[in-house]
Design an enzyme around this catalytic site. Structure first.
Site, PDB file in Angstrom:
ATOM      1  N   SER A 327      18.382   1.798 -17.020  1.00 55.25           N
ATOM      2  CA  SER A 327      17.805   1.203 -15.811  1.00 55.25           C
ATOM      3  C   SER A 327      17.931   2.168 -14.639  1.00 55.25           C
ATOM      4  O   SER A 327      18.545   3.229 -14.743  1.00 55.25           O
ATOM      5  CB  SER A 327      18.497  -0.131 -15.502  1.00 55.25           C
ATOM      6  OG  SER A 327      19.888   0.070 -15.292  1.00 55.25           O
ATOM      7  N   TYR A 328      17.395   1.774 -13.495  1.00 54.05           N
ATOM      8  CA  TYR A 328      17.332   2.626 -12.302  1.00 54.05           C
ATOM      9  C   TYR A 328      18.728   3.166 -11.962  1.00 54.05           C
ATOM     10  O   TYR A 328      19.677   2.392 -11.784  1.00 54.05           O
ATOM     11  CB  TYR A 328      16.786   1.807 -11.139  1.00 54.05           C
ATOM     12  CG  TYR A 328      16.551   2.602  -9.879  1.00 54.05           C
ATOM     13  CD1 TYR A 328      15.532   3.534  -9.804  1.00 54.05           C
ATOM     14  CD2 TYR A 328      17.347   2.390  -8.754  1.00 54.05           C
ATOM     15  CE1 TYR A 328      15.301   4.250  -8.638  1.00 54.05           C
ATOM     16  CE2 TYR A 328      17.123   3.104  -7.588  1.00 54.05           C
ATOM     17  CZ  TYR A 328      16.107   4.033  -7.537  1.00 54.05           C
ATOM     18  OH  TYR A 328      15.881   4.738  -6.386  1.00 54.05           O
ATOM     19  N   PRO A 329      18.877   4.493 -11.874  1.00 56.43           N
ATOM     20  CA  PRO A 329      20.218   5.068 -11.715  1.00 56.43           C
ATOM     21  C   PRO A 329      20.773   5.060 -10.294  1.00 56.43           C
ATOM     22  O   PRO A 329      21.984   5.031 -10.103  1.00 56.43           O
ATOM     23  CB  PRO A 329      20.042   6.508 -12.211  1.00 56.43           C
ATOM     24  CG  PRO A 329      18.605   6.828 -11.969  1.00 56.43           C
ATOM     25  CD  PRO A 329      17.863   5.533 -12.120  1.00 56.43           C
TER      26      PRO A 329
END
Length: 724
Positions: A327-329
Site C-alpha cells: 500500500s501507499y508508503p
C-alpha cells in the site's frame, strides 16, 4: 460525452490507471477504452514532480540576481509561478490534451495528500482550465482499489482547502528559507577566514532542516561535554541449599558505586555473610504483536537491517508500491480502517501459496477485526499502515533489497494474526544484615506466539535465565562477590535511521511546559513524505557527515547553528509546531490563508533584521580552524604534499604548482569511500577491506582492498587470500 483527461502524478501511476481498465500503452499517452466508468474512454497523462515552480527573486527583479545584503528581505507583492524548465515536455502534454475538444472533463489524480493536491491543481489554475474537475483519492494502486476509487470520485471543492494548506506551506518556506539563506550566506562568507576554510560558502536555512540540525548540534555538544566517570558493580554468588543464584547489589536510588574504596569495603563486608530472601515475585506477561509499519518505523528498521538511508528505504518502498505489492508508503498511521481489513483473509491466503510463508499460515486465521491495536478508523487519515496488497508477489522479479523489505511488511501482517507471546518474569531480592540488597532477575518463555514468525527472535531463548524455586525467608550464604568496573557513557550518537525517529518525535526535545497546547504530531519536523529528503539535504550541504551509519556535525553546521542561535525562530521545534498547527487549520477550512501569509512576511522581516544586527558578535574562529583541518585528509603518496577534499575526489594540493596527478575518487565501482578509509589509505598505502564493490557489466558485488600502485600511478584492487 467526451473523454476524461486523467492527470497522474507519476508515470508508473498513470500506467496503473490504464491497466485497471485494461488500457493499452500508446507511448505518448495511455488510453482507456470505453467502459462503464468512462463511457467514452479516457486519456491518462503524467506529471512527474512539480511541473510549476515559484518565481525566483531575480525573476521579479533582475537586480536581485546579484546577492546584496542591503536588498534583503525580498518580499514579492504577488507570488508568481513558472514552468520548471526540465518539465516543459510534461507541461505541454497536459496543455495539449486540456485544450483537446474531445476532452470534456478532468480527473485530478495526484497523490492523496496536501502536496499531491497542490501539484496538479496549480497546473490547472496556471492554464486557466474551465472544464469540470473531479478528484481521485486512493492509497492503493491495485486494480480493484483503483476501480473502486474511480467510481467514487470526490468533488474538487472538497480538495481545495488542502491545496491552500500546501500553497501556504510552499510560500512560507520560500519566503523564510530564501531570504535567510541569502542573508546567512552573505553574513557568514564575509567573516574573516570562512572563504579560505570552506569550499562551499553557501548556507541554506529552512523551517525543517534548521531545527533538525539544531537538535543534532545539541546532541553533539552533550557528547563532547560528557565527562566519563568510573563506577563499580557488585555481583554476588549466593547459595540457598542446593541452589546458587547470581545477584547484583542495588538501592532504590542507584545500582552503581562511584567510589572504589566503598565498593571494596562492601565486598569485604558481605562476602561470606548470611543472606536471606526478602521477597520472591513472579509475573506472567503477555507481549502483543508489533503494530503494523508506517513510513517512519519501517525506515528505522530498514536502516538497522540494510544500513540504508531513509531516502534509500523510501525508494525501495516506492518501487514495491509502483509494482502494486504494498500500500501507499508515505503513510503516518500504524492502523488500517475496517474496509481495508476485510481484505486480510485474501492477502493471507495469497501469502500462504508462497513457500516463504506457507509454514506460518495455517487455517483458520485469527480474527483481528475488533482488535484496536491494528484496526481503528479513528487513527487513520487519508492513508493507513503499510501492508501487502492482495497481489501475489513474484520474488524472482524483485531486487535483493526489495525482497527483504517486502518480507518485513508481509511478516508484520502475519504476526498481527498470531497469539501474544507469553513470558514469566521472576525476581528474587536477597538482603545481607537487613542492610544491603541484591537482586536477581529471570525470564522464562512460556509461548513464543507471534515471535515464531520472526526466526531471529529464537536467539532470545538462548539468553533466558530460569530461576530456581526458592521460598521467601530462605537463608543462604554469600560465597563470592566480584567487582566489575565500568564507566558512564555519553548520549548515543544518532544514526541515519534514528534521525527519522528524532524528526517524528521532536516534541520529546521540549519541556512539558513548552509542549503545552500542542499535539505531538504538530511538533514533528517535516512529514513522513519529506523527512528522507531533508536528511539528504543536510548531508549534501556538508552540515553533517555519516560514518558507519553514525551522525557527526561538521564545522559548517556548527557555524550556522551557533550564528542563528539554538533557540532562535529558525532552529526551534516550536516554530514548525506553530506553523503546522495553523496549516492544519487551513486544510480543515478553519484558518485563514491571508492572515497566515501576512504573519510569515512579518517574521521574515524580523529574522533578517536580527541576523544583520547580531553578526558582529559571532565567534567562528574555532570552527574555521576545524574546517581547514577537515579539508586536509592526509599526505600525498606521490609527492608528499597535503591531500585535500576536492568534491568528487581527494586530490593533491600541489596539482597547480607541480602537476601532481595523485587522486582518490570518492566513488569506486558504485561504492562510496568513507573518510576513514581514505585516511588509512594515505597512511598505509592500502585501505582496510572494503565490502560491496559492484562488478562491472555483471550482477553482484565483491570485496577488496584499494591500494596505490606507485608503478602504475593509479589505484588498484588487491584481493584477500582465499581460504583453503
Amino acid at each position: 460525452m467526451g473523454k476524461s483527461l486523467i492527470i497522474a502524478e507519476k508515470n508508473s501511476q498513470a500506467k496503473k490507471y490504464s491497466e485497471a481498465f485494461n488500457g493499452v500503452d500508446r507511448g505518448t499517452h495511455l488510453e482507456i477504452p470505453k467502459c462503464s466508468t468512462f463511457p467514452s474512454g479516457a486519456i491518462v497523462v503524467h506529471a512527474i514532480g512539480h511541473i510549476m515552480e515559484l518565481y525566483s527573486f531575480e525573476d521579479y527583479n533582475a537586480e536581485d540576481k546579484e546577492w546584496d545584503l542591503h536588498r534583503l528581505p525580498i518580499i514579492p507583492d504577488q507570488f508568481k509561478l513558472k514552468v520548471t524548465p526540465s518539465k516543459r515536455k510534461a507541461f505541454n502534454n497536459i496543455k495539449k490534451y486540456l485544450n483537446d475538444p474531445q476532452v470534456s472533463d478532468i480527473i485530478h489524480a495526484g497523490d492523496a495528500g496536501r502536496e499531491g493536491s497542490l501539484l496538479v491543481t496549480e497546473v490547472l489554475l496556471y492554464l486557466n482550465n474551465k472544464k469540470p474537475v473531479k478528484r481521485l483519492w486512493t492509497s492503493s494502486l491495485t486494480k480493484e482499489s483503483l476501480q473502486k476509487a474511480f467510481k467514487n470520485l470526490r468533488s474538487i471543492e472538497q480538495d481545495m482547502p488542502l491545496y491552500y494548506e500546501a500553497l501556504a506551506r510552499q510560500r512560507a518556506d520560500f519566503l523564510i528559507g530564501m531570504n535567510m539563506s541569502r542573508c546567512m550566506t552573505l553574513l557568514l562568507s564575509n567573516k574573516k577566514g570562512v572563504k579560505e576554510s570552506l569550499k562551499d560558502t553557501s548556507f541554506s536555512c529552512g523551517r525543517v532542516q534548521s531545527p533538525l540540525l539544531g537538535l543534532i548540534f545539541t546532541r553533539e555538544q552533550a557528547i563532547e561535554d560528557h565527562k566519563s566517570k568510573p563506577y563499580w558493580d557488585l555481583e554476588a554468588n549466593i547459595t540457598y541449599h542446593q541452589n546458587e543464584i547470581r545477584s547484583k547489589w542495588y538501592t532504590l536510588e542507584r545500582d552503581h558505586l562511584f567510589k572504589k574504596n566503598l565498593a571494596e569495603d562492601l565486598k569485604e563486608y558481605c562476602e561470606g555473610k548470611e543472606a536471606k530472601v526478602h521477597s520472591v515475585k513472579s509475573e506472567v506477561k503477555r507481549i502483543r504483536p508489533p503494530q503494523l509499519y508506517n513510513l517512519t518505523t519501517i525506515q528505522v528498521e530498514i536502516n538497522k537491517k540494510l544500513g540504508l538511508s531513509p531516502d534509500g528505504a523510501l525508494k525501495i518502498l516506492q518501487g514495491l508500491y509502483d509494482k502494486s505489492l504494498v500500500s501507499y508508503p508515505r503513510s503516518s498511521p500504524v492502523h488500517v480502517n475496517p474496509s481495508e481489513a476485510v481484505l486480510f483473509p485474501e492477502i493471507l491466503n495469497n501469502l500462504s501459496t508462497l513457500p516463504e510463508y506457507k509454514s506460518f499460515l495455517k487455517l483458520p486465521y485469527k480474527d483481528i477485526s475488533e482488535d484496536k491495536r491494528f484496526i481503528d478508523e479513528s487513527k487513520t487519515d487519508d492513508h493507513y499502515a503499510i501492508i501487502p496488497t492482495e497481489k501475489i508477489v513474484d520474488f524472482t522479479r524483485l531486487s535483493k533489497n526489495e525482497v527483504i523489505v517486502y518480507d518485513m511488511i508481509a511478516k508484520s501482517l502475519i504476526a498481527a494474526h498470531y497469539p501474544d507471546a507469553i513470558e514469566t518474569h521472576s525476581e528474587i531480592i536477597s538482603v545481607v544484615d537487613e542492610k544491603f540488597s541484591f537482586m536477581t532477575k529471570g525470564k522464562r518463555v512460556e509461548d513464543r506466539g507471534w515471535r515464531e514468525v520472526y526466526e531471529i527472535d529464537k536467539l532470545d531463548e538462548d539468553s533466558t535465565v530460569v530461576l530456581p524455586t526458592i521460598e521467601e525467608g530462605a537463608v543462604g550464604t554469600v560465597i563470592e562477590i566480584q567487582l566489575k568496573e565500568g564507566k558512564t557513557s555519553p548520549p548515543a550518537r544518532y544514526t541515519l535511521g534514528s534521525l527519522v525517529t528524532l524528526m517524528a518525535n521532536a516534541a520529546n526535545s521540549l519541556t512539558k511546559e513548552e509542549r503545552k497546547g500542542f499535539k505531538s504530531d504538530e511538533l514533528s519536523l517535516g512529514t513522513v513524505a519529506t523527512r528522507a529528503s531533508i536528511i539528504t539535504k543536510i548531508i549534501e550541504r556538508k552540515y553533517i557527515r555519516i560514518e558507519k551509519n553514525k551522525v557527526y556535525i561538521e564545522p559548517k553546521g556548527r557555524m550556522l547553528i551557533e550564528s542563528l542561535g539554538v533557540d532562535s525562530y529558525l532552529t526551534s521545534v516550536l516554530t514548525t509546531g506553530n506553523m503546522e498547527q495553523y496549516l492544519s487549520g487551513i486544510g480543515a477550512g478553519k484558518s485563514d490563508f491571508s492572515i497566515f501569509m501576512n504573519r510569515m512576511k512579518q517574521i521574515t522581516l524580523e529574522e533578517v533584521k536580527k541576523a544583520k544586527e547580531s553578526a558582529d558578535n559571532w565567534e567562528l574562529d574555532n570552527h574555521i580552524e576545524a574546517s581547514k583541518e577537515s579539508v586536509e585528509v592526509g599526505t600525498c603518496l606521490e609527492c608528499g604534499s597535503a591531500v585535500i577534499d576536492a568534491g568528487k575526489f581527494y586530490g593533491c594540493s600541489s596539482f597547480k604548482d607541480t602537476n601532481c596527478r595523485f587522486k582518490v575518487n570518492k566513488m569506486v565501482n558504485n561504492k562510496e569511500l568513507t573518510n576513514h578509509q581514505v585516511k588509512v589509505l594515505l597512511q598505509k598505502g592500502v585501505t582496510p577491506l572494503i565490502k560491496g564493490f559492484k562488478k562491472r557489466n555483471k550482477e553482484g558485488t565483491f570485496d577488496a582492498f584499494l591500494a596505490w600502485s606507485a608503478e602504475q600511478k593509479r589505484m588498484i584492487f588487491q584481493f584477500p587470500e582465499r581460504k583453503k
